[in-house]
Design a protein around this motif. Structure first.
Motif, mmCIF file in Angstrom:
data_model
loop_
_atom_site.group_PDB
_atom_site.id
_atom_site.type_symbol
_atom_site.label_atom_id
_atom_site.label_comp_id
_atom_site.label_asym_id
_atom_site.label_seq_id
_atom_site.Cartn_x
_atom_site.Cartn_y
_atom_site.Cartn_z
ATOM 1 N N VAL A 76 -41.796 13.299 -24.117
ATOM 2 C CA VAL A 76 -43.026 12.649 -23.665
ATOM 3 C C VAL A 76 -43.501 11.726 -24.786
ATOM 4 C CG1 VAL A 76 -43.724 14.449 -22.050
ATOM 5 C CG2 VAL A 76 -44.426 14.603 -24.442
ATOM 6 N N VAL A 77 -43.985 10.558 -24.401
ATOM 7 C CA VAL A 77 -44.511 9.583 -25.354
ATOM 8 C C VAL A 77 -46.002 9.432 -25.090
ATOM 9 C CG1 VAL A 77 -44.395 7.200 -26.188
ATOM 10 C CG2 VAL A 77 -42.305 8.380 -25.461
ATOM 11 N N VAL A 78 -46.820 9.668 -26.116
ATOM 12 C CA VAL A 78 -48.270 9.624 -25.960
ATOM 13 C C VAL A 78 -48.875 8.816 -27.114
ATOM 14 C CG1 VAL A 78 -48.321 11.855 -24.783
ATOM 15 C CG2 VAL A 78 -48.645 11.774 -27.260
ATOM 16 N N ARG A 79 -50.116 8.420 -26.911
ATOM 17 C CA ARG A 79 -50.796 7.649 -27.946
ATOM 18 C C ARG A 79 -51.372 8.551 -29.033
ATOM 19 N NH1 ARG A 79 -52.492 2.363 -27.374
ATOM 20 N NH2 ARG A 79 -52.440 2.540 -25.092
ATOM 21 N N GLU A 80 -51.707 9.787 -28.690
ATOM 22 C CA GLU A 80 -52.275 10.682 -29.685
ATOM 23 C C GLU A 80 -52.042 12.133 -29.289
ATOM 24 O OE1 GLU A 80 -56.377 9.631 -29.814
ATOM 25 O OE2 GLU A 80 -56.827 10.471 -27.846
ATOM 26 N N TRP A 81 -52.117 13.006 -30.281
ATOM 27 C CA TRP A 81 -52.039 14.445 -30.081
ATOM 28 C C TRP A 81 -53.381 15.054 -30.517
ATOM 29 C CZ3 TRP A 81 -48.952 17.843 -27.775
ATOM 30 C CH2 TRP A 81 -49.177 19.188 -28.025
ATOM 31 N N PRO A 82 -53.906 16.021 -29.729
ATOM 32 C CA PRO A 82 -53.288 16.684 -28.580
ATOM 33 C C PRO A 82 -53.349 15.842 -27.311
ATOM 34 C CG PRO A 82 -55.443 17.619 -29.026
ATOM 35 C CD PRO A 82 -55.176 16.657 -30.137
ATOM 36 N N GLU A 83 -52.415 16.123 -26.422
ATOM 37 C CA GLU A 83 -52.310 15.437 -25.142
ATOM 38 C C GLU A 83 -52.737 16.403 -24.037
ATOM 39 O OE1 GLU A 83 -52.052 13.430 -21.970
ATOM 40 O OE2 GLU A 83 -51.756 12.387 -23.885
ATOM 41 N N ALA A 84 -53.852 16.092 -23.382
ATOM 42 C CA ALA A 84 -54.470 17.029 -22.438
ATOM 43 C C ALA A 84 -53.579 17.331 -21.234
ATOM 44 C CB ALA A 84 -55.810 16.467 -21.964
ATOM 45 N N ARG A 85 -52.689 16.413 -20.882
ATOM 46 C CA ARG A 85 -51.885 16.621 -19.668
ATOM 47 C C ARG A 85 -50.728 17.591 -19.877
ATOM 48 N NH1 ARG A 85 -49.842 10.854 -18.508
ATOM 49 N NH2 ARG A 85 -49.688 10.951 -20.790
ATOM 50 N N LEU A 86 -50.397 17.902 -21.119
ATOM 51 C CA LEU A 86 -49.270 18.789 -21.383
ATOM 52 C C LEU A 86 -49.704 20.246 -21.267
ATOM 53 C CD1 LEU A 86 -47.494 17.084 -24.422
ATOM 54 C CD2 LEU A 86 -46.952 16.903 -21.999
ATOM 55 N N HIS A 87 -48.964 21.020 -20.492
ATOM 56 C CA HIS A 87 -49.260 22.437 -20.302
ATOM 57 C C HIS A 87 -48.293 23.322 -21.086
ATOM 58 C CE1 HIS A 87 -52.029 21.106 -17.257
ATOM 59 N NE2 HIS A 87 -51.053 20.510 -16.591
ATOM 60 N N GLU A 88 -47.540 22.692 -21.967
ATOM 61 C CA GLU A 88 -46.555 23.409 -22.776
ATOM 62 C C GLU A 88 -46.563 22.802 -24.175
ATOM 63 O OE1 GLU A 88 -41.660 23.737 -23.013
ATOM 64 O OE2 GLU A 88 -42.636 23.061 -21.170
ATOM 65 N N THR A 89 -46.499 23.640 -25.183
ATOM 66 C CA THR A 89 -46.459 23.146 -26.552
ATOM 67 C C THR A 89 -45.070 22.605 -26.871
ATOM 68 O OG1 THR A 89 -48.118 24.743 -27.265
ATOM 69 C CG2 THR A 89 -46.773 23.717 -28.977
ATOM 70 N N PRO A 90 -44.955 21.373 -27.329
ATOM 71 C CA PRO A 90 -43.630 20.828 -27.661
ATOM 72 C C PRO A 90 -42.965 21.604 -28.790
ATOM 73 C CG PRO A 90 -45.249 19.078 -27.451
ATOM 74 C CD PRO A 90 -46.020 20.366 -27.449
ATOM 75 N N ALA A 91 -41.644 21.532 -28.813
ATOM 76 C CA ALA A 91 -40.884 22.174 -29.887
ATOM 77 C C ALA A 91 -41.043 21.437 -31.201
ATOM 78 C CB ALA A 91 -39.405 22.241 -29.498
#
Length: 342
Positions: A41-56
């Motif tokens: 996933v490519v996002v402008r900033e972290w945290p990303e509210a749409r993600l329901h799983e923590t990236p590795a």
């Protein structure tokens, strides 16, 4: 057949598709190259509210502009892999004193630079955490080029780091009858430089400022040009340079680490940074023997062809996979702030 569950990878970039700049091109390409191994996933900033799983793992492009995301990831996931990719402004300006950029360096498990001289800009204690990942592009066959004149092309948004002033001055040193035509692509991020481009076009009929163009149009113009001019004062590893090399177009480049780290120390197409007369002389030299099989233009093309394998997509994919495999999931990031480079 069992479904293989690929780990989630997050790439943070301060610029998305609307910017059409190097950060976005890198993020989009890395997502594509890694898609067979990760769900990216490519996002402008972290945290990303749409993600329901923590990236590795998190890859953040730009130490300063992504500093808030880097800090948030490090606080919430201190043992999870964190990779920070350093741009030219990071390496050659911001890490000298910007607190946010320096904090990103301290928090990262791995640092990435995009050309082979990049590690030299880091304090020695950080270099063992640094990896070189050359950016890549597909090979493209050169398109037919004009025979009656030399077509030079400069690609880059108009801002001081790209030194468009050097091109403006070189254009004014060249007269229309010399058989050199210069096209310039890029948006006027600095309005004063846009005004200077318009003034140069009005004074020099052999210079055209084309403004921002879609990437596909830029590539076609690169393939039709005899040379790419890359006059930057400060560069981390320019897309335009690798795209020219992969398209068979030689480069006339300022002698700065960001260009030398891509084209090699022995490359014959350098001019001193900001030296418009030297750039004009290189353009005239290329024009003088552009039809000769062993002329300057042909020699530069051969040198670029020798560097082209560094920028192959599979080489970049393998470098990225090695980088991610190298980061230990439970490896704590150093807590101390790096010393200022001398």
């Amino acid at each position: 057949m069992a479904t293989i569950h690929k780990p989630l990878l997050c790439i943070v970039t301060p610029s998305l598709a609307d910017a059409n700049n190097g950060n976005w091109q890198t993020a989009r390409r890395w997502a594509r190259l890694l898609a067979g191994h990760y769900r990216v996933v490519v996002v402008r900033e972290w945290p990303e509210a749409r993600l329901h799983e923590t990236p590795a793992a998190l890859i953040a492009l730009h130490a300063r502009r992504s500093a808030a995301s880097v800090a948030a990831w490090a606080k919430g996931h201190p043992l999870a892999p964190l990779v920070v990719v350093l741009t030219g402004t990071d390496l050659y300006r911001d890490i000298q004193g910007d607190a946010d950029a320096r904090r990103s360096l301290a928090l990262a498990h791995r640092l990435v630079v995009l050309q082979e001289r990049g590690p030299l800009a880091l304090p020695p204690p950080l270099r063992e955490r640094c990896r070189v990942v050359f950016q890549s592009g597909p090979a493209r066959a050169p398109l037919p080029k004009p025979r009656r004149f030399l077509r030079a092309l400069m690609v880059g948004h108009l801002r001081d780091e790209k030194s468009p002033q050097t091109l403006f001055e070189a254009a004014r040193l060249i007269v229309p009858g010399e058989g050199i035509r210069i096209d310039h692509i890029g948006d006027a991020l600095d309005p004063a430089l846009g005004a200077a481009a318009r003034a140069t076009a009005a004074a020099c009929p052999h210079y055209r400022w084309l403004g921002p163009l879609p990437h596909a149009d830029v590539l076609r113009r690169l393939q039709r040009a005899h040379v790419l001019v890359h006059a930057s004062r400060l560069e981390g590893g320019a897309h335009a340079v690798l795209e020219a090399v992969r398209g068979g177009t030689p480069v006339l480049a300022s002698r700065i680490d960001g260009n030398v780290g891509m084209l090699g120390e022995a490359y014959g197409g350098y001019f001193p940074v900001g030296d418009a007369p030297a750039l004009a002389a290189l353009l005239r030299g290329c024009r003088a023997d552009m039809a000769e099989a062993d002329g300057r233009l042909a020699r530069l093309a051969a040198q670029c062809a020798a560097r082209a394998p560094l920028f192959e997509p599979e080489a970049e994919r393998q470098a990225l996979l090695a980088l991610l495999n190298d980061v230990r999931p439970r490896e704590p990031a150093p807590a101390t702030e790096p010393e200022t480079p001398s």
